[in-house]
Design a protein around this motif. Structure first.
Motif, mmCIF file in Angstrom:
data_model
loop_
_atom_site.group_PDB
_atom_site.id
_atom_site.type_symbol
_atom_site.label_atom_id
_atom_site.label_comp_id
_atom_site.label_asym_id
_atom_site.label_seq_id
_atom_site.Cartn_x
_atom_site.Cartn_y
_atom_site.Cartn_z
ATOM 1 N N GLY A 25 0.799 -1.224 0.000
ATOM 2 C CA GLY A 25 0.000 0.000 0.000
ATOM 3 C C GLY A 25 0.826 1.266 0.000
ATOM 4 O O GLY A 25 0.362 2.326 -0.386
ATOM 5 N N TRP A 26 2.047 1.180 0.458
ATOM 6 C CA TRP A 26 2.990 2.295 0.438
ATOM 7 C C TRP A 26 4.346 1.741 0.050
ATOM 8 O O TRP A 26 4.714 0.634 0.454
ATOM 9 C CB TRP A 26 3.064 2.955 1.815
ATOM 10 C CG TRP A 26 4.144 3.996 1.924
ATOM 11 C CD1 TRP A 26 4.137 5.232 1.356
ATOM 12 C CD2 TRP A 26 5.392 3.876 2.612
ATOM 13 N NE1 TRP A 26 5.317 5.892 1.650
ATOM 14 C CE2 TRP A 26 6.099 5.075 2.430
ATOM 15 C CE3 TRP A 26 5.974 2.861 3.360
ATOM 16 C CZ2 TRP A 26 7.349 5.303 2.964
ATOM 17 C CZ3 TRP A 26 7.230 3.091 3.903
ATOM 18 C CH2 TRP A 26 7.902 4.301 3.710
ATOM 19 N N ASN A 27 5.096 2.518 -0.730
ATOM 20 C CA ASN A 27 6.402 2.098 -1.208
ATOM 21 C C ASN A 27 6.243 0.785 -1.980
ATOM 22 O O ASN A 27 5.263 0.620 -2.700
ATOM 23 C CB ASN A 27 7.395 1.979 -0.050
ATOM 24 C CG ASN A 27 8.835 2.210 -0.480
ATOM 25 O OD1 ASN A 27 9.135 2.318 -1.659
ATOM 26 N ND2 ASN A 27 9.723 2.284 0.486
ATOM 27 N N HIS A 28 7.150 -0.138 -1.850
ATOM 28 C CA HIS A 28 7.030 -1.437 -2.512
ATOM 29 C C HIS A 28 7.527 -2.503 -1.545
ATOM 30 O O HIS A 28 8.279 -2.202 -0.607
ATOM 31 C CB HIS A 28 7.789 -1.480 -3.843
ATOM 32 C CG HIS A 28 9.219 -1.054 -3.739
ATOM 33 N ND1 HIS A 28 10.209 -1.865 -3.222
ATOM 34 C CD2 HIS A 28 9.836 0.116 -4.051
ATOM 35 C CE1 HIS A 28 11.355 -1.223 -3.227
ATOM 36 N NE2 HIS A 28 11.166 -0.021 -3.726
ATOM 37 N N PRO A 29 7.113 -3.750 -1.727
ATOM 38 C CA PRO A 29 7.567 -4.814 -0.821
ATOM 39 C C PRO A 29 9.096 -4.871 -0.769
ATOM 40 O O PRO A 29 9.763 -4.710 -1.784
ATOM 41 C CB PRO A 29 6.996 -6.090 -1.439
ATOM 42 C CG PRO A 29 5.830 -5.624 -2.246
ATOM 43 C CD PRO A 29 6.226 -4.276 -2.777
ATOM 44 N N ASP A 132 -8.599 1.177 10.157
ATOM 45 C CA ASP A 132 -8.203 2.528 10.573
ATOM 46 C C ASP A 132 -7.289 3.220 9.562
ATOM 47 O O ASP A 132 -6.578 4.157 9.888
ATOM 48 C CB ASP A 132 -7.547 2.503 11.961
ATOM 49 C CG ASP A 132 -6.256 1.694 12.002
ATOM 50 O OD1 ASP A 132 -5.855 1.130 10.964
ATOM 51 O OD2 ASP A 132 -5.657 1.615 13.086
ATOM 52 N N GLY A 133 -7.311 2.763 8.325
ATOM 53 C CA GLY A 133 -6.455 3.345 7.299
ATOM 54 C C GLY A 133 -5.058 2.762 7.368
ATOM 55 O O GLY A 133 -4.721 2.018 8.282
ATOM 56 N N GLY A 134 -4.233 3.124 6.409
ATOM 57 C CA GLY A 134 -2.913 2.526 6.294
ATOM 58 C C GLY A 134 -1.795 3.245 7.028
ATOM 59 O O GLY A 134 -0.646 2.843 6.936
ATOM 60 N N GLY A 135 -2.114 4.313 7.774
ATOM 61 C CA GLY A 135 -1.073 5.052 8.487
ATOM 62 C C GLY A 135 -0.328 4.173 9.481
ATOM 63 O O GLY A 135 -0.943 3.488 10.288
#
Length: 150
Positions: A25-29, A132-135
């Motif tokens: 969901g953010w950056n890459h694996p 709760d979102g990806g934060g």
């Protein structure tokens, strides 16, 4: 054309094996790092092997029905602790069937997990945001190891 990698053999760290598909969901694996690129740490323990992702994510591996089990430690990486949000769910699917569902994992929580992979062709390691979102959902599949035959 997509070429499927050969299945792992013996006891193998999946981070040393090519995946079929991987999203974050953010950056890459990240292989053997947390998703931001730092050392993979859960509860002040550093792990040399594993996969770091952010929710929502999925990392799929071809096993070719050769593996009998997987073991790992899961949780929110220390780099994601302390901020708002930072809860996640960890799900393991074998050929589309749920093999493990963590429920909600909080920031300070880690779990050792073992699953039966007998007869599974494709395993998918998925992380959700727990609503709760990806934060701060920097999550780790630490010491992700499979036991397979040759």
């Amino acid at each position: 054309m997509h070429v499927v990698p050969p299945p792992p053999v013996a006891r193998t760290a999946l981070s040393d094996h090519p995946w079929l598909r991987a999203t974050s969901g953010w950056n890459h694996p990240q292989v053997n790092l947390e998703v931001g690129g730092g050392p993979m740490r859960l509860g002040a323990t550093t792990y040399e092997k594993g996969v770091g992702v952010a929710s929502p994510s999925a990392v799929d591996y071809y096993l070719g029905s050769r593996c009998t089990g997987a073991s790992m430690t899961i949780g929110i990486d220390d780099a994601g602790r302390g901020g708002a949000g930072g809860t996640a769910t960890f799900t393991i699917l074998g050929d589309g069937r749920t093999l493990y569902d963590s429920g909600v994992i909080a920031q300070a929580e880690t779990r050792d997990v073992a699953v039966d992979l007998t007869g599974v062709d494709v395993v998918s390691f998925q992380v959700g945001d727990a609503g709760d979102g990806g934060g701060n959902d920097r999550t780790d599949w630490a010491d992700l190891t499979v036991s397979c035959s040759s």
